[in-house]
Write an enzyme that holds these catalytic residues in place. Structure first.
Site, short mmCIF file in Angstrom:
data_model
loop_
_atom_site.label_atom_id
_atom_site.label_comp_id
_atom_site.label_asym_id
_atom_site.label_seq_id
_atom_site.Cartn_x
_atom_site.Cartn_y
_atom_site.Cartn_z
N ASP A 44 -1.84 8.90 8.03
CA ASP A 44 -1.08 7.87 7.30
C ASP A 44 0.30 8.37 6.88
O ASP A 44 1.22 7.59 6.69
CB ASP A 44 -1.86 7.40 6.07
CG ASP A 44 -3.01 6.51 6.51
OD1 ASP A 44 -4.06 7.05 6.92
OD2 ASP A 44 -2.83 5.27 6.50
N LYS A 56 -7.50 9.02 5.93
CA LYS A 56 -8.65 8.41 5.26
C LYS A 56 -9.47 9.43 4.49
O LYS A 56 -9.72 10.54 4.98
CB LYS A 56 -9.50 7.71 6.33
CG LYS A 56 -10.75 7.01 5.83
CD LYS A 56 -10.52 6.07 4.67
CE LYS A 56 -9.48 5.02 4.93
NZ LYS A 56 -9.04 4.32 3.68
N ARG A 92 0.88 -1.18 0.00
CA ARG A 92 0.00 0.00 0.00
C ARG A 92 0.92 1.23 0.00
O ARG A 92 1.85 1.29 0.81
CB ARG A 92 -0.94 0.02 1.22
CG ARG A 92 -2.02 -1.07 1.19
CD ARG A 92 -3.04 -0.88 2.31
NE ARG A 92 -4.02 0.14 1.99
CZ ARG A 92 -4.92 0.61 2.87
NH1 ARG A 92 -4.93 0.15 4.11
NH2 ARG A 92 -5.79 1.53 2.51
O1 MRU Z 1 -7.45 2.28 4.67
P1 MRU Z 1 -7.18 2.19 6.15
O2 MRU Z 1 -8.32 1.64 6.92
O3 MRU Z 1 -5.87 1.50 6.43
O4 MRU Z 1 -7.01 3.72 6.60
C1 MRU Z 1 -6.68 3.99 7.94
C2 MRU Z 1 -6.62 5.43 8.25
O5 MRU Z 1 -6.77 6.29 7.41
C3 MRU Z 1 -6.28 5.79 9.67
O6 MRU Z 1 -6.89 6.99 10.05
C4 MRU Z 1 -4.75 5.97 9.78
O7 MRU Z 1 -4.08 4.88 9.23
C5 MRU Z 1 -4.31 6.17 11.18
S1 MRU Z 1 -4.47 4.69 12.15
C6 MRU Z 1 -3.82 5.00 13.68
#
Ligand code: MRU
Length: 367
Positions: A253, A264, A105
């Site tokens: 992220d 997200k 990813r």
């Molecule tokens: O696609 P995902 O579910 O992996 O996205 C997760 C997020 O966007 C979270 O907000 C981010 O990774 C922070 S987790 C502590």
């Protein structure tokens, strides 16, 4: 598969990931695609199965995919041992598998960071070492990253709880035990404040298209006995206008040197709404989520996901065959919309290049 009795965080939320055995062991993941309906674990004994689990979001959340990637490299060492590869061939195999894991990813920097940190251990393994030493050394590093993340979550929770404004809290996506190696980032701020006796309602955006808010955040909070209200993402504006919300808090992220935050999809819109209604917008993230080599948000690669996530959510067709989709998994919130970033060292506020550098400096100072 069943897990043993130490497999839960506080509040009986099951651990999201666990290494079984020694350097030749395997990774067990809580399959988050099945939640909240079913609690099922996946066994990963090949690197390809770890990559699949990361890509289909069986394991997800920036810090947790980093930890899964680190353990994925231990799985790679096991593959090399089974194939009886030579020292040099093992190193080549590990570096190839590390490249595949890191690319599983693209947006969360924690994945490439943790895989790179684990791979670096290989350089210290002597040419004469037995092949099992690869697995053992990589496992020690993966366990260290996992344990560190637990401690980082705890510190983020404590710092954040101390500065969380009064009032109800709005959050987006899932940033709890299911997204980290500990009790979470943004969600740990909330659960720590609750454990300290603060009382509030948590509003969780459902977080389309994969419903991490409705399926995962609400599930964690219900398990912990913290009141949670789920709203459709488009209701956030009305909720903020109601005056009930004291703060918005989300995870991250990737955070650039200038403080732009990839998180997200929907986070950017929420930050604009928070600003429009005078509600402070916080980001909570460990220092491993900062990417100082990336200057600003426009340089971040945003993962684009399958059309079916939008047209057939949870297996129900909601758009006709033939309709095109726009499905970025993340968006970028510019630094000027963020009131502060909570890290394991405390609050970075205002969010600028200088305050970020100063805030992260503390991680390099001797304790
Ligand atoms: O696609 P995902 O579910 O992996 O996205 C997760 C997020 O966007 C979270 O907000 C981010 O990774 C922070 S987790 C502590």
């Amino acid at each position: 598969m069943n897990m043993d009795s130490d497999s839960s965080h506080s509040g009986n939320v099951p651990v999201s990931l666990k290494w079984i055995g020694q350097g030749d062991g395997h990774l067990v993941l809580l399959d988050q695609t099945r939640l909240p309906g079913q609690v099922e674990w996946l066994e990963c004994r090949t690197v390809d199965s770890v990559i699949r689990a990361i890509q289909n979001l069986s394991v997800r959340g920036a810090p947790l995919i980093g930890i899964a990637g680190a353990y994925g490299l231990v799985v790679a060492a096991g593959e090399a041992m089974v194939k009886k590869l030579s020292h040099d061939a093992t190193k080549t195999h590990l570096s190839m598998q590390a490249g595949k894991l890191a690319a599983a990813r693209p947006t969360a920097v924690n994945l490439a960071w943790a895989v790179g940190r684990t791979l670096a251990v290989v350089e210290s393994i002597s040419k004469n070492a037995e092949s099992r030493i690869f697995g053992e050394s990589l496992l020690a590093e993966a366990l260290a990253i996992h344990a560190e993340d637990r401690r980082l979550c705890e510190s983020i929770g404590k710092h954040g709880a101390a500065l969380l404004p009064e009032g109800d809290i709005l959050t987006h996506c899932n940033t709890g035990s299911l997204a980290t190696g500990g009790d979470g980032t943004a969600l740990c701020v909330i659960t720590t404040a609750w454990a300290q006796g603060r009382r509030f309602e948590v509003y969780a955006d459902e977080t389309r298209p994969l419903f991490q808010g409705a399926r995962l955040t609400a599930w964690e909070l219900v398990h912990r006995g913290i009141p949670v209200t789920v709203l459709v993402d488009s209701a956030a504006a009305s909720l903020l206008k109601s005056g009930r919300i004291g703060s918005v808090i989300v995870g991250a992220d990737r955070i650039t040197a200038s403080g732009d935050v990839a998180n997200k999809i929907g986070t950017y819109g929420l930050a604009i709404l928070a600003k429009a209604h005078g509600v402070p917008f916080f980001v909570a993230a460990p220092s491993s989520t900062f990417d100082l080599a990336t200057r600003e948000g426009s340089e971040i690669q945003i993962e684009q996901r399958h059309a079916e996530e939008v047209t057939v959510p949870m297996g129900i067709r909601v758009a006709p065959q033939g309709a095109k989709t726009f499905n970025p998994a993340f968006d970028v919130t510019p630094a000027d919309l963020i009131h502060g970033i909570i890290t394991e060292h405390g609050l970075i506020c205002p969010v600028t290049r200088e305050t970020i550098l100063r805030g992260l400096e503390s991680s390099r100072r001797p304790k």
